[in-house]
Design an enzyme around this catalytic site. Structure first.
Site, PDB file in Angstrom:
ATOM      1  CG  ASP A  77      -1.969   1.012   1.174  1.00  0.00           C
ATOM      2  OD1 ASP A  77      -2.499   1.351   0.094  1.00  0.00           O
ATOM      3  OD2 ASP A  77      -2.531   1.486   2.276  1.00  0.00           O
ATOM      4  N   GLY A 132      -8.137   8.723   6.177  1.00  0.00           N
ATOM      5  CA  GLY A 132      -8.145   8.771   7.813  1.00  0.00           C
ATOM      6  C   GLY A 132      -9.234   9.424   8.263  1.00  0.00           C
ATOM      7  CB  ALA A 186     -13.238   3.213   1.540  1.00  0.00           C
ATOM      8  CB  SER A 187     -12.813   4.938   6.697  1.00  0.00           C
ATOM      9  OG  SER A 187     -11.676   3.889   6.915  1.00  0.00           O
ATOM     10  CG  ASN A 197      -7.118   0.725  -0.767  1.00  0.00           C
ATOM     11  OD1 ASN A 197      -7.081  -0.297  -1.444  1.00  0.00           O
ATOM     12  ND2 ASN A 197      -5.833   1.340  -0.853  1.00  0.00           N
TER      13      ASN A 197
HETATM   14  P1  13P Z   1      -8.794   5.045   5.090  1.00  0.00           P
HETATM   15  O1  13P Z   1      -7.867   4.727   6.468  1.00  0.00           O
HETATM   16  O2  13P Z   1      -9.258   6.193   5.166  1.00  0.00           O
HETATM   17  O3  13P Z   1      -9.981   3.906   5.460  1.00  0.00           O
HETATM   18  O4  13P Z   1      -7.989   4.696   3.975  1.00  0.00           O
HETATM   19  C1  13P Z   1      -7.372   3.679   3.475  1.00  0.00           C
HETATM   20  C2  13P Z   1      -6.415   3.315   2.393  1.00  0.00           C
HETATM   21  O5  13P Z   1      -6.816   4.343   1.261  1.00  0.00           O
HETATM   22  C3  13P Z   1      -5.336   2.549   2.414  1.00  0.00           C
HETATM   23  O6  13P Z   1      -4.605   2.824   1.226  1.00  0.00           O
HETATM   24  O1  G3H Z   2      -3.452   4.916   3.064  1.00  0.00           O
HETATM   25  C1  G3H Z   2      -3.401   4.865   4.038  1.00  0.00           C
HETATM   26  C2  G3H Z   2      -3.032   3.701   4.958  1.00  0.00           C
HETATM   27  O2  G3H Z   2      -4.010   2.682   5.025  1.00  0.00           O
HETATM   28  C3  G3H Z   2      -2.791   4.057   6.557  1.00  0.00           C
HETATM   29  O3  G3H Z   2      -2.180   3.128   6.985  1.00  0.00           O
HETATM   30  O4  G3H Z   2      -1.315   4.512   9.069  1.00  0.00           O
HETATM   31  O5  G3H Z   2      -0.863   2.193   8.438  1.00  0.00           O
HETATM   32  O6  G3H Z   2       0.377   3.864   7.287  1.00  0.00           O
HETATM   33  P1  G3H Z   2      -1.030   3.469   8.019  1.00  0.00           P
HETATM   34 ZN    ZN Z   3      -4.799   4.835   0.597  1.00  0.00          ZN
END
Ligand code: 13P
Ligand code: G3H
Ligand code: ZN
Length: 334
Positions: free
Chosen positions: A82, A197, A226-227, A262
């Protein structure tokens, strides 16, 4: 069964109009929760290793957690990187056995993003591994900290000046066509209005932008963050959020052709909620597993709700066919 590539899985999802959930592999409990739910839902699933997970668990531990989970699973599991930071990290993950890579060059000038994405795609394709790239920038809510009202609790839409910034960062469909043609990427994380986030799902997506990018590129499109995105029109109504004609929800995005979604923050919050409730109920508990297990259970129910929302429940068989595996070939595991 062995890990599978995301390539055929995402193309199948794109063809059949559902999306595959990508959840973060932060610790053993979360990986187990995602896999157990995928098994129960008969859903193909992507477990992704984020930059935060690499810093927290280390690449080796995170990789082994997902590989072990996949070996024990009877549904297709993808091990994905990711927001890969650079060429070297992608090569390390390729060597470690990842079956799906990502380069996030969204902070770089466009030409550099194209050059690095193309270089990673070339080396990954030599090993038959697909690469996701990012165009536009999908920001983090923390990027706007100074612009958010004190005590902003995520229960209402973002303030207009923040939304204007999010709009400015969106992927340009004209650029997208050239970007995909020159990078040869296999899927595209296009910025279409989501923000990483967020603690509540109040953010609309720009469906018109998503459709334009999909039509100009042809590759599977990935939704990040997506959260924070409103899940359905019923949810928007319940929260009193009015959607403009070109805006939509996660459900609308799936109808418009999103193939991978995601989710990280909402799953993390579910884990914490489960543990907090268990600890409050039994503050004298000395066995950490008795606190971790309710966290895992909350993660399972959250992941289940997302899989159903994404309409990937029951799609394991179709995805296995696409990945060249037959249900019968793995029956002896069950
Ligand atoms: P969120 O933490 O906002 O759900 O985002 C997840 C994400 O895009 C991971 O790449
Ligand atoms: O794109 C965002 C990530 O899923 C956030 O995850 O805080 O573990 O880097 P992380
Ligand atoms: Zn992301």
């Amino acid at each position: 069964m062995p890990l599978v590539s995301s390539k055929e899985l995402l193309i199948k999802a794109q063809e059949e109009g559902y999306a595959i959930g990508a959840f973060n592999a932060n610790n053993m409990e979360c990986v187990q929760a995602v896999i157990e739910t995928a098994e129960e839902e008969r859903a193909p699933v992507i477990l992704q290793v984020s930059q935060g997970a690499i810093a927290y668990a280390g690449l080796e531990f995170a990789t082994m957690l997902v590989k072990t989970a996949a070996e024990l699973a009877t549904v297709p599991v993808v091990l994905h990187l990711d927001h890969g930071t650079d060429f070297d990290q992608n090569v390390r993950c390729l060597r470690a056995g990842f079956t799906s890579l990502m380069y996030d060059g969204s902070d770089k000038p466009l030409e550099e993003n194209i050059q690095v994405s193309a270089k990673i795609a070339e080396i990954a394709h030599a090993c038959d591994i697909p690469v996701e790239t990012e165009l536009g920038k999908i920001p983090k809510i923390e990027d706007f900290q100074a612009m958010l009202p004190a005590g902003y609790d995520y229960s209402v839409k973002l303030p207009k000046e923040v939304q204007d910034k999010v709009d400015d960062l969106m992927a340009d469909p004209d650029q997208a066509e050239e970007f995909v043609a020159r990078t040869h990427c296999d899927s595209l994380a296009a910025a279409v209005g989501s923000v990483h986030g967020m603690k509540r799902d109040v953010q609309p997506l720009r469906i018109d932008r998503l459709v334009a990018v999909r039509e100009r590129t042809g590759v599977p499109i990935v939704l990040h963050g997506a959260s924070g995105v409103i899940k359905s029109r019923e949810d928007a109504d319940r929260m009193g959020i009015e959607l403009a004609g070109n805006e939509g929800t996660v459900q609308d995005a799936i109808k418009a052709g999103i193939s991978k979604i995601n989710v990280a923050t909402e799953v993390s919050m579910a884990f914490l909620r489960g543990m907090k409730q268990a600890f409050e109920k039994d503050p004298g508990q000395k066995d950490m597993r008795k606190i971790l297990l309710p966290g895992k259970k909350e993660v399972k129910e959250t992941v289940r709700a997302f899989m159903r929302l994404f309409e990937c429940s029951g799609k394991a068989g179709a995805a296995m066919g696409a990945a060249g595996l037959r249900e019968s070939a793995i029956k002896h595991h069950e």
